[in-house]
Design a protein around this motif. Structure first.
Motif, PDB file in Angstrom:
ATOM      1  N   LEU A  61      48.739  30.442  51.349  1.00 55.59           N
ATOM      2  CA  LEU A  61      48.960  30.521  49.913  1.00 55.59           C
ATOM      3  C   LEU A  61      47.915  31.415  49.258  1.00 55.59           C
ATOM      4  O   LEU A  61      46.818  31.601  49.790  1.00 55.59           O
ATOM      5  CB  LEU A  61      48.880  29.120  49.277  1.00 55.59           C
ATOM      6  CG  LEU A  61      49.838  28.051  49.799  1.00 55.59           C
ATOM      7  CD1 LEU A  61      49.535  26.712  49.163  1.00 55.59           C
ATOM      8  CD2 LEU A  61      51.279  28.454  49.546  1.00 55.59           C
ATOM      9  N   LYS A  62      48.265  31.947  48.080  1.00 55.99           N
ATOM     10  CA  LYS A  62      47.288  32.686  47.290  1.00 55.99           C
ATOM     11  C   LYS A  62      47.649  32.589  45.820  1.00 55.99           C
ATOM     12  O   LYS A  62      48.819  32.466  45.438  1.00 55.99           O
ATOM     13  CB  LYS A  62      47.210  34.138  47.733  1.00 55.99           C
ATOM     14  CG  LYS A  62      48.474  34.950  47.539  1.00 55.99           C
ATOM     15  CD  LYS A  62      48.232  36.392  48.001  1.00 55.99           C
ATOM     16  CE  LYS A  62      49.479  37.260  47.831  1.00 55.99           C
ATOM     17  NZ  LYS A  62      49.231  38.648  48.264  1.00 55.99           N
ATOM     18  N   LEU A  63      46.602  32.631  44.988  1.00 53.19           N
ATOM     19  CA  LEU A  63      46.785  32.580  43.549  1.00 53.19           C
ATOM     20  C   LEU A  63      47.205  33.939  43.025  1.00 53.19           C
ATOM     21  O   LEU A  63      46.850  34.983  43.581  1.00 53.19           O
ATOM     22  CB  LEU A  63      45.499  32.128  42.878  1.00 53.19           C
ATOM     23  CG  LEU A  63      45.043  30.702  43.208  1.00 53.19           C
ATOM     24  CD1 LEU A  63      43.621  30.475  42.703  1.00 53.19           C
ATOM     25  CD2 LEU A  63      45.989  29.675  42.592  1.00 53.19           C
ATOM     26  N   GLN A  64      47.935  33.925  41.921  1.00 51.81           N
ATOM     27  CA  GLN A  64      48.412  35.151  41.317  1.00 51.81           C
ATOM     28  C   GLN A  64      47.619  35.483  40.061  1.00 51.81           C
ATOM     29  O   GLN A  64      47.173  34.586  39.329  1.00 51.81           O
ATOM     30  CB  GLN A  64      49.895  35.031  40.959  1.00 51.81           C
ATOM     31  CG  GLN A  64      50.815  34.899  42.156  1.00 51.81           C
ATOM     32  CD  GLN A  64      52.262  34.783  41.727  1.00 51.81           C
ATOM     33  OE1 GLN A  64      52.733  33.717  41.348  1.00 51.81           O
ATOM     34  NE2 GLN A  64      52.975  35.902  41.777  1.00 51.81           N
ATOM     35  N   GLY A  65      47.477  36.770  39.818  1.00 61.03           N
ATOM     36  CA  GLY A  65      46.893  37.243  38.565  1.00 61.03           C
ATOM     37  C   GLY A  65      45.519  36.663  38.306  1.00 61.03           C
ATOM     38  O   GLY A  65      44.659  36.564  39.187  1.00 61.03           O
ATOM     39  N   ALA A  66      45.323  36.217  37.063  1.00 60.20           N
ATOM     40  CA  ALA A  66      44.021  35.701  36.644  1.00 60.20           C
ATOM     41  C   ALA A  66      44.005  34.182  36.648  1.00 60.20           C
ATOM     42  O   ALA A  66      43.405  33.559  35.767  1.00 60.20           O
ATOM     43  CB  ALA A  66      43.688  36.236  35.261  1.00 60.20           C
ATOM     44  N   SER A  67      44.647  33.562  37.618  1.00 51.93           N
ATOM     45  CA  SER A  67      44.683  32.110  37.681  1.00 51.93           C
ATOM     46  C   SER A  67      43.280  31.534  37.783  1.00 51.93           C
ATOM     47  O   SER A  67      42.425  32.044  38.505  1.00 51.93           O
ATOM     48  CB  SER A  67      45.510  31.653  38.879  1.00 51.93           C
ATOM     49  OG  SER A  67      45.459  30.250  39.014  1.00 51.93           O
ATOM     50  N   THR A  68      43.051  30.438  37.049  1.00 46.27           N
ATOM     51  CA  THR A  68      41.752  29.770  37.072  1.00 46.27           C
ATOM     52  C   THR A  68      41.801  28.456  37.856  1.00 46.27           C
ATOM     53  O   THR A  68      40.848  27.691  37.844  1.00 46.27           O
ATOM     54  CB  THR A  68      41.291  29.477  35.636  1.00 46.27           C
ATOM     55  OG1 THR A  68      42.293  28.680  34.969  1.00 46.27           O
ATOM     56  CG2 THR A  68      41.073  30.768  34.862  1.00 46.27           C
ATOM     57  N   ASP A  69      42.924  28.206  38.539  1.00 45.13           N
ATOM     58  CA  ASP A  69      43.081  26.978  39.317  1.00 45.13           C
ATOM     59  C   ASP A  69      42.106  26.989  40.493  1.00 45.13           C
ATOM     60  O   ASP A  69      42.033  27.963  41.243  1.00 45.13           O
ATOM     61  CB  ASP A  69      44.519  26.875  39.822  1.00 45.13           C
ATOM     62  CG  ASP A  69      44.835  25.510  40.410  1.00 45.13           C
ATOM     63  OD1 ASP A  69      44.021  24.978  41.174  1.00 45.13           O
ATOM     64  OD2 ASP A  69      45.923  24.979  40.108  1.00 45.13           O
ATOM     65  N   THR A  70      41.371  25.907  40.663  1.00 43.74           N
ATOM     66  CA  THR A  70      40.371  25.833  41.733  1.00 43.74           C
ATOM     67  C   THR A  70      40.745  24.839  42.829  1.00 43.74           C
ATOM     68  O   THR A  70      39.995  24.718  43.813  1.00 43.74           O
ATOM     69  CB  THR A  70      38.998  25.430  41.155  1.00 43.74           C
ATOM     70  OG1 THR A  70      39.113  24.144  40.520  1.00 43.74           O
ATOM     71  CG2 THR A  70      38.511  26.460  40.142  1.00 43.74           C
TER      72      THR A  70
END
Length: 572
Positions: A451-460
């Protein structure tokens, strides 16, 4: 099933006799509310991978379809009773008979009482004992040579205990552990009319109503579901078999909010309208089939969801079948994800500033989670006594749920769709009749999640939780032996590899992983007569206790303990 495990299993659709038990508020299944008499179950279909074309939204990673027997196959009396170290007591009574001019019917009662599990962090009892009482009926009637009618219903009531690990408040000590004694209850009724037109040509009309109530310390819920479903199957010549249908579902709920979890009182009811078509086409011969279809759904949250699939099946010989498929499926967001809010922390006061709750809020712009799945399978029977099934899959996910921190207000977290990725793996199932009296069943699955976060996601947290909540390797081996003098010996050995990051829960953040484990269950039964069976079962025999999973929130992790129980089954 293929990853993203959780307490509610929000990518797994579960049905009982055509009635969905997927909870609309939190996207998933309250497993403690689902039960019936085991002896009345005809079969449990486990569909691996997406099945949205026929079953609709939320059938993303798989479907569990529980189908009970017709009343004519459950005649006479059945009494089951038992108890032991963890299953303190259970019993069920069912009786079926012929109903004059109405066909056949049956009715049942079932009771279950379970002891406290053990708190994994403190090794004390977890305070989560519970008991349930339920009953129900089913009537199957052949109206004439072409028409049949099924009427059935269930009612249940549970008294349960749980230890809430973290219940936040704005006064010291800000976070408290609370022993919650709560109840769940509900009832449902279903009617199904089948009309046989000719040969393969038939129609089915199904209507059900489902009501359930759940009253926990952090939130109370009442749900009402009205569902109407119509299906028609027919053939076009000798080379096409078509099934199509339409459905309507109306969901209404009332939520008793608390400081911990709340929904606005003005949230409207949700209506789901759907239609589907699937065509099984012979391509020149009986050996090659192409199955095309799609589901079309409109809901009040994300509007239209279109979920098509294509499957090619080649029966190379009487003992070999190859297949491949591409499918699309969606998980629609729950009401909490759209409108709700949940307090996940409290910033202590710094006078003159009061304590400030850290809140996760829903997002009205939340989109459905999307999956495109690619599958390849091979089934073969090398001998009359051995069947082998191999499957490989690659799942491409988009718009997975995230929790986005507000850069201006760090105490406000908004739900989003900023996670994507893929899973891939292989699955093996083998069934071997080693001897006339000995059957072995082997299952193995390998799962990889990227998995990878998209854009400027701030989810940690969602990234690591998603990749670490399901085991990479699972092995299951069952042995069923019918010995002399009406004695049966069943063994089940299983292995699960470790869970790297199983939870988002800050209370249990010290538990970095669930270790790999292997376990063994043994059941010994004896039939002194045709009507009577006595059995003794030992579960989780290899360890005094072990941890299997840490759920997402609220509840402290509990260990699974070694246990034993006895059972008596009498037919009359």
């Amino acid at each position: 099933s293929r990853g993203f495990n959780g307490r509610f299993a929000n990518k797994l659709l579960v049905q009982i006799d055509g009635r969905t038990v997927y909870t609309p508020s939190f996207s998933g299944v309250y497993w403690d509310d689902q039960d019936t008499i085991l002896e009345d179950i005809e079969r449990i279909e486990v569909i691996r991978g997406p099945g949205a074309t026929l079953w609709g939204s939320n059938a993303v990673n798989g479907i569990i379809n529980i189908i009970t027997k017709q009343s004519i196959d459950a005649q006479g009396g059945l009494l089951v009773a038992g108890g032991g170290s963890f299953e303190h007591g259970f019993g069920s009574l069912r009786y079926g008979g012929e109903l004059e001019n109405l066909g056949y019917g049956r009715a049942y009662l079932k009771y279950h009482k379970q002891a406290n599990a053990r708190d994994f962090l403190t090794n004390a009892r977890a305070g989560d004992s519970w008991n349930s009482l339920r009953g129900g009926f089913r009537i199957d009637s052949d109206l004439d040579n072409n028409d049949s009618l099924t009427l059935q219903g269930d009612i249940y009531h549970n008294r349960e205990n749980q230890l809430i690990a973290q219940l936040w408040q704005t006064a010291p000590p800000y976070m408290a552990s609370v022993a919650d004694n709560f109840s769940t209850s509900g009832w449902n009724t279903l009617a199904r009319w089948k009309h046989q037109l000719s040969g393969y040509d038939a129609t089915t009309l199904q209507l059900y109503y489902d009501y359930n109530k759940r009253d926990e310390v952090f939130v109370g819920q009442q749900h009402q579901t009205l569902d109407v479903d119509f299906q028609h199957r027919f053939g076009l010549g000798d080379w096409q078999q078509i099934i199509w249908g339409a459905g309507y579902r109306h969901l209404r709920e009332h939520v008793r909010g608390t400081f911990a979890v709340s929904l606005p009182s003005s949230v409207p009811a949700n209506t789901l309208v759907s239609g589907f078509i699937q065509d099984d086409i012979k391509l020149g011969s009986e050996a090659l089939h192409l199955v095309l279809g799609s589901k079309f759904e409109r809901n009040d949250f994300t509007d239209w969801e279109i979920q098509p699939s294509a499957r090619l099946i080649w029966t190379a010989s009487e003992t070999q079948t190859l297949w491949t498929a591409i499918s699309r499926a969606a998980r629609t967001p729950s009401r909490v994800e759209i409108y709700g809010q949940a307090v996940v922390g409290v910033v202590p006061p710094v006078p003159p500033i009061p304590a400030i709750p850290v809140t996760v809020v829903g997002n009205p712009a939340m989109q459905a989670e999307k999956l495109t799945a690619y599958e390849l399978g091979y089934r073969f029977q090398p001998t009359d006594s051995l069947n082998i099934d191999l499957a490989a899959f690659y799942n491409d996910y988009h718009q997975l749920r995230t929790f986005e921190a507000n850069p201006v207000n760090p105490t406000l977290i908004t739900m989003g769709n900023n996670l994507k990725g893929h899973t891939y793996g292989v699955e093996l199932a083998a069934d071997w009749q080693a001897l006339d009296w000995w059957q072995l069943r082997l299952a193995y699955s390998n799962l990889n999640i990227k998995l990878k976060l998209q854009g400027a996601s701030t989810d940690t947290k969602s990234l690591m939780t998603g990749m670490g909540s399901s085991p990479k390797h699972q092995v299951s081996l069952r042995s069923n032996m019918s010995l002399a003098n009406h004695v049966e010996l069943d063994l089940w050995g299983r292995y699960n590899s470790r869970l790297a990051h199983p939870s988002q829960d800050s209370v249990v953040k010290t538990v970095q992983s669930v270790k790999a484990y292997g376990e063994l269950d043994i059941r010994l039964s004896w039939r002194p007569s045709r009507e009577l069976e006595l059995s003794l079962t030992g579960q989780n025999l290899l360890h005094k206790q072990h941890l299997e999973f840490i759920q997402e929130s609220f509840i402290r992790p509990t260990a699974i303990e070694r246990s034993v129980y006895g059972q008596v089954r009498l037919q009359f």
